[in-house]
Write a protein that holds these residues in place. Structure first.
Motif, PDB file in Angstrom:
ATOM      1  N   ASN A 121       0.824  -1.201   0.000  1.00 46.55           N
ATOM      2  CA  ASN A 121       0.000   0.000   0.000  1.00 46.55           C
ATOM      3  C   ASN A 121       0.863   1.258   0.000  1.00 46.55           C
ATOM      4  O   ASN A 121       2.004   1.243   0.471  1.00 46.55           O
ATOM      5  N   TRP A 122       0.298   2.334  -0.492  1.00 40.14           N
ATOM      6  CA  TRP A 122       0.784   3.685  -0.222  1.00 40.14           C
ATOM      7  C   TRP A 122      -0.199   4.304   0.763  1.00 40.14           C
ATOM      8  O   TRP A 122      -1.426   4.212   0.583  1.00 40.14           O
ATOM      9  N   LEU A 123       0.349   4.946   1.781  1.00 39.41           N
ATOM     10  CA  LEU A 123      -0.436   5.677   2.764  1.00 39.41           C
ATOM     11  C   LEU A 123       0.069   7.121   2.795  1.00 39.41           C
ATOM     12  O   LEU A 123       1.194   7.393   2.347  1.00 39.41           O
ATOM     13  N   GLU A 159      -3.874   7.894   6.192  1.00 44.83           N
ATOM     14  CA  GLU A 159      -4.953   7.684   5.223  1.00 44.83           C
ATOM     15  C   GLU A 159      -4.466   6.743   4.136  1.00 44.83           C
ATOM     16  O   GLU A 159      -3.366   6.923   3.596  1.00 44.83           O
ATOM     17  N   TRP A 160      -5.263   5.754   3.821  1.00 49.14           N
ATOM     18  CA  TRP A 160      -4.913   4.852   2.726  1.00 49.14           C
ATOM     19  C   TRP A 160      -5.082   5.573   1.391  1.00 49.14           C
ATOM     20  O   TRP A 160      -6.077   6.257   1.166  1.00 49.14           O
ATOM     21  N   VAL A 161      -4.101   5.395   0.489  1.00 51.02           N
ATOM     22  CA  VAL A 161      -4.113   6.058  -0.812  1.00 51.02           C
ATOM     23  C   VAL A 161      -4.322   5.054  -1.953  1.00 51.02           C
ATOM     24  O   VAL A 161      -5.166   5.255  -2.827  1.00 51.02           O
ATOM     25  N   SER A 162      -3.539   3.961  -1.922  1.00 48.26           N
ATOM     26  CA  SER A 162      -3.571   3.035  -3.049  1.00 48.26           C
ATOM     27  C   SER A 162      -2.954   1.710  -2.638  1.00 48.26           C
ATOM     28  O   SER A 162      -2.117   1.662  -1.725  1.00 48.26           O
ATOM     29  N   CYS A 202       5.263   4.119   2.018  1.00 43.39           N
ATOM     30  CA  CYS A 202       4.894   2.819   1.483  1.00 43.39           C
ATOM     31  C   CYS A 202       4.772   1.856   2.662  1.00 43.39           C
ATOM     32  O   CYS A 202       5.464   2.012   3.669  1.00 43.39           O
ATOM     33  N   ALA A 203       3.877   0.903   2.532  1.00 39.68           N
ATOM     34  CA  ALA A 203       3.584   0.015   3.645  1.00 39.68           C
ATOM     35  C   ALA A 203       3.500  -1.435   3.182  1.00 39.68           C
ATOM     36  O   ALA A 203       2.813  -1.749   2.200  1.00 39.68           O
ATOM     37  N   THR A 240      -4.946   1.102   7.196  1.00 37.98           N
ATOM     38  CA  THR A 240      -3.631   1.675   7.442  1.00 37.98           C
ATOM     39  C   THR A 240      -2.738   0.764   8.274  1.00 37.98           C
ATOM     40  O   THR A 240      -1.632   1.140   8.625  1.00 37.98           O
ATOM     41  N   TYR A 241      -3.237  -0.444   8.584  1.00 41.17           N
ATOM     42  CA  TYR A 241      -2.375  -1.380   9.326  1.00 41.17           C
ATOM     43  C   TYR A 241      -1.206  -1.803   8.454  1.00 41.17           C
ATOM     44  O   TYR A 241      -1.352  -2.059   7.269  1.00 41.17           O
TER      45      TYR A 241
END
Length: 123
Positions: free
Chosen positions: A34-36, A45-48, A95-96, A108-109
Motif C-alpha cells: 500500500n501507499w499511505l 490515510e490509505w491512498v492506493s 509505502c507500507a 492503514t495497518y
C-alpha cells in the motif's frame, strides 16, 4: 526490513511527481503493498494498493484517475505516479508492507512503514 521512499518535493498545483519506494529485507514480490499518507495533524490515510504481481490495483476515491500505483519486482521497488496534484495532496507519503497474499486491503495497518517522503503542493 527497510522501505525507503523518495521522490517527494515541492510542486505547483496541477503538476506531477513520481514517488519510489525501495524495499529490502523481505520477499517483496510476495507482498501486497500500500501507499499511505499523513497530512499534518491528521491520522494516516490509505491512498492506493497493489497485488504482489501488479495485476490488480486499487485507489482511494480522492486520488482515482490522478494517481497510478505500480511495482517492479525485479528491482524490489514500488511506485506512485501522481498527476494533477492538488493542495489537499500535501502530506507525508509512506509505502507500507501489508501481507504475503493477494487480498485487497484499504486500511492503514502494516507491520512496517517506511520513513516517508514529503509532498507539498502549492496553490
Amino acid at each position: 526490513v527497510q522501505l525507503q521512499a523518495s521522490g517527494g518535493g515541492l510542486v505547483q498545483a496541477g503538476g506531477s511527481l513520481r514517488l519510489s519506494c525501495a524495499a529490502s529485507g523481505f520477499t517483496f514480490s510476495s507482498y501486497y503493498m500500500n501507499w499511505l499518507r499523513q497530512r499534518l495533524g491528521k491520522g494516516p490515510e490509505w491512498v492506493s494498493g497493489i497485488y504482489s504481481d501488479g495485476s490488480k490495483t486499487y485507489y482511494a476515491e480522492s486520488v482515482k484517475g490522478r494517481f497510478t500505483i505500480s511495482r517492479d519486482n525485479a528491482k524490489n521497488t514500488l511506485y506512485l505516479q501522481m498527476n494533477s496534484l492538488k493542495s489537499e495532496d500535501t502530506a507525508l507519503y509512506h509505502c507500507a508492507k501489508v501481507w504475503p497474499r493477494d487480498e485487497f486491503y484499504n486500511g492503514t495497518y502494516s507491520d512496517y512503514w517506511g520513513q516517508g517522503t514529503q509532498v507539498t503542493v502549492s496553490s
